[in-house]
Enzyme design. Structure first.
Site, PDB file in Angstrom:
ATOM      1  N   GLU A   1      42.219  43.418  36.744  1.00 62.88           N
ATOM      2  CA  GLU A   1      41.186  42.398  36.559  1.00 62.88           C
ATOM      3  C   GLU A   1      41.729  41.086  36.018  1.00 62.88           C
ATOM      4  OE1 GLU A   1      42.204  43.102  32.656  1.00 62.88           O
ATOM      5  OE2 GLU A   1      41.937  44.582  34.246  1.00 62.88           O
TER       6      GLU A   1
ATOM      7  N   ARG B   1      44.256  39.219  36.805  1.00 65.23           N
ATOM      8  CA  ARG B   1      44.589  38.202  37.808  1.00 65.23           C
ATOM      9  C   ARG B   1      43.325  37.598  38.423  1.00 65.23           C
ATOM     10  NH1 ARG B   1      48.089  42.488  40.926  1.00 65.23           N
ATOM     11  NH2 ARG B   1      48.168  43.159  38.756  1.00 65.23           N
TER      12      ARG B   1
ATOM     13  N   LYS C   1      45.162  34.427  29.635  1.00 71.77           N
ATOM     14  CA  LYS C   1      44.298  35.569  29.952  1.00 71.77           C
ATOM     15  C   LYS C   1      43.632  36.076  28.680  1.00 71.77           C
ATOM     16  CE  LYS C   1      44.619  40.456  31.329  1.00 71.77           C
ATOM     17  NZ  LYS C   1      45.556  41.547  31.686  1.00 71.77           N
TER      18      LYS C   1
ATOM     19  N   ASP D   1      41.149  47.852  37.522  1.00 71.50           N
ATOM     20  CA  ASP D   1      42.044  47.698  36.381  1.00 71.50           C
ATOM     21  C   ASP D   1      43.047  46.559  36.589  1.00 71.50           C
ATOM     22  OD1 ASP D   1      43.042  48.258  33.885  1.00 71.50           O
ATOM     23  OD2 ASP D   1      44.373  49.860  34.557  1.00 71.50           O
TER      24      ASP D   1
ATOM     25  N   LYS E   1      40.958  53.552  32.684  1.00 75.39           N
ATOM     26  CA  LYS E   1      42.284  53.891  32.189  1.00 75.39           C
ATOM     27  C   LYS E   1      42.248  55.246  31.485  1.00 75.39           C
ATOM     28  CE  LYS E   1      43.823  49.172  30.988  1.00 75.39           C
ATOM     29  NZ  LYS E   1      45.086  49.097  31.719  1.00 75.39           N
TER      30      LYS E   1
ATOM     31  N   ASP F   1      40.219  46.049  27.646  1.00 76.23           N
ATOM     32  CA  ASP F   1      40.285  46.450  29.052  1.00 76.23           C
ATOM     33  C   ASP F   1      40.185  47.959  29.165  1.00 76.23           C
ATOM     34  OD1 ASP F   1      40.647  46.641  31.753  1.00 76.23           O
ATOM     35  OD2 ASP F   1      42.821  46.283  31.691  1.00 76.23           O
TER      36      ASP F   1
ATOM     37  N   ASP G   1      45.075  42.937  25.226  1.00 80.92           N
ATOM     38  CA  ASP G   1      45.042  42.392  26.589  1.00 80.92           C
ATOM     39  C   ASP G   1      44.586  40.937  26.625  1.00 80.92           C
ATOM     40  OD1 ASP G   1      45.835  42.956  29.154  1.00 80.92           O
ATOM     41  OD2 ASP G   1      43.842  43.542  29.840  1.00 80.92           O
TER      42      ASP G   1
END
Length: 461
Positions: free
Chosen positions: A312, A314, A228, A310, A240, A233, A251
């Site tokens: 995202e 996956r 990933k 949030d 967030k 993010d 992230d």
């Protein structure tokens, strides 16, 4: 930064490792002046404790490092690594009865204790060097340390200097170094090449989303890594709060860890065919950002209702996994800083993983303690499958209720792996929240060493 052992030299000072229950025996073998020195200083061989033994001229003649007891060693990985910063400048050679994984842990800890992230502020490095002891595969440990350095440096770099462009550059540098091939699909080409969810997540950012595809090796079993690469993010339109956004430069920790692992594999010239896929995006807020309630059509053809922008990671992983699955590699592995639920379940030290094959899970559990890289298996629990099925679409990217968040995320990803028989997913943290021996505060690799150690069995090398 290069973390390596020192060349062998006749001038290396002896560095003796002594367990708590071995102090008396150690002292009995010393000269009278040195024995008196140890007793005067009350040396008890606590884990990582250091005592320098002076020569007749007062200069260091030898040193001793405490191994503590079994309980202390179990509670503190790389505990002896703390000694490196306490030793005076010089080159040392180990004197110890340790062998096998225990000796490897000491030596790898020594190397990693030399890590400094000094891109923005200079930090003094330890001046003590170590000659690789007999029985240690120095080249292997140096390759592992180099992979860990790459992972840590990437995670520690703030998003202003590490976006999708720079993540691609890191992959290209690795490809150039090890004669790998690399292909990158960027921006609107993602739509043309059928990676719609990677495009949807990254399209609002000023830095274009992309899918990085690196290949190395021409023979042997096939291993595909998917990392990933969300370089920052914000949470998207489901923004967030500030406390949750503070660490979001990490992230892309899954991408950083797979890049570090790929470097280890290539440096060690393992007889495999390696593929590395990194969906690299920034989840930003703009007029064309994807929205809560949108229904995305994935590369696999499955539809996904976006119930939280949030969640995202996956989404981008799903398209990359679908591509990986089309080749049906012998082993498919994804790594991602995916869920806070994993941290609630096991904290920051353990890397939870999921495996479709029990033998793969057993191999990882056995390998992890040998390399001081703790992992913990969680289940692909089928009873939670209905939680990711919203009715209006095939899948829900953010099930309501908050229960089993790591498991439901893993189940979501598993829906995109339909042809490959063996799939392992790591839900890592990628961050060291407080300083520990060989692990300063900041980015850290998780799961990579365990997987590397298990690979010979996993792929029958």
């Amino acid at each position: 930064m290069s973390l390596t052992f020192a060349p062998a030299t006749d001038d290396a000072l002896p560095l003796t490792l002594v367990a708590k229950d071995g102090v008396d025996t150690f002292v009995a073998g010393l000269s009278k002046p040195h024995a008196a020195w140890v007793e005067a200083h009350g040396f008890k061989a606590g884990l990582g404790a250091v005592l320098v033994l002076p020569g007749a001229d007062g200069a260091p003649e030898a040193a001793v490092v405490g191994l503590g007891d079994a309980k202390a060693r179990a509670r503190r990985r790389f505990g002896t690594a703390a000694a490196r910063a306490k030793l005076p400048a010089g080159t040392y050679r180990l004197e110890t009865d340790l062998t096998g994984p225990a000796l490897d842990e000491v030596c790898l800890g020594w190397l990693l204790a030399g890590y400094r992230f000094d891109r923005y502020a200079k930090k003094p490095a330890p001046k003590a060097a170590l000659v690789a002891p007999q029985g240690v595969d120095a080249a292997r440990l140096e390759a592992i340390a180099a992979g860990e350095v790459l992972t840590r440096d990437l995670i520690n770099t703030p998003a202003q200097d590490l976006g999708p462009d720079e993540l691609e550059a890191a992959a290209r540098d690795l490809a150039d170094r090890f004669a790998a091939t690399i292909d990158v699909t960027t921006g609107d080409d993602l739509i043309a090449q059928n990676f719609p969810m990677i495009h949807a997540v990254g399209r609002a950012a000023t830095r274009a989303p992309r899918l990085i595809d690196l290949r190395w090796g021409t023979s042997g079993p096939t291993l595909t890594l998917v990392g990933k690469g969300v370089c920052f993010d914000t949470g998207g339109l489901d923004l967030k709060p500030a406390p949750s956004m503070g660490l979001m430069k990490k992230d892309m920790g899954g991408a950083a860890t797979t890049l570090g692992l790929a470097r280890m594999i290539m440096a060690l010239d393992l007889p495999i065919q390696l593929r590395l896929l990194i969906p690299a995006v920034e989840n930003a807020v703009a007029g064309d950002a994807f929205r809560p309630g949108d229904i995305l059509i994935s590369r696999k053809g499955l539809t996904v209702e976006v119930n939280n922008t949030d969640a995202e990671g996956r989404l981008v992983l799903a398209d990359a996994l679908a591509l990986a699955d089309e080749e049906m590699p012998d082993l498919l592995v994804s790594m991602a800083t995916l869920t806070g639920a994993a941290r609630v379940a096991v904290g920051p030290d353990l890397a939870p993983f999921y495996a479709t094959d029990k033998m793969d899970a057993d191999a990882l559990r056995a390998a992890a303690p040998r390399v001081a890289d703790p992992v913990w298996e969680l289940p692909f629990w089928p009873g939670y499958e209905p939680m990711i099925e919203p009715g209006i679409a095939d899948l829900d990217n953010a099930p309501k209720g908050g229960f089993a968040g790591s498991i439901t995320a893993a189940l979501f990803l598993k829906r995109f792996v339909t042809d490959s028989e063996r799939y392992v997913h790591f839900d890592i943290f990628g961050w060291q929240p407080s300083a520990a021996p060989a692990r300063p505060v900041g980015g850290v690799g998780q799961g990579a060493r365990a997987l590397l150690e298990a690979l010979p069995g996993l792929l029958k090398l």
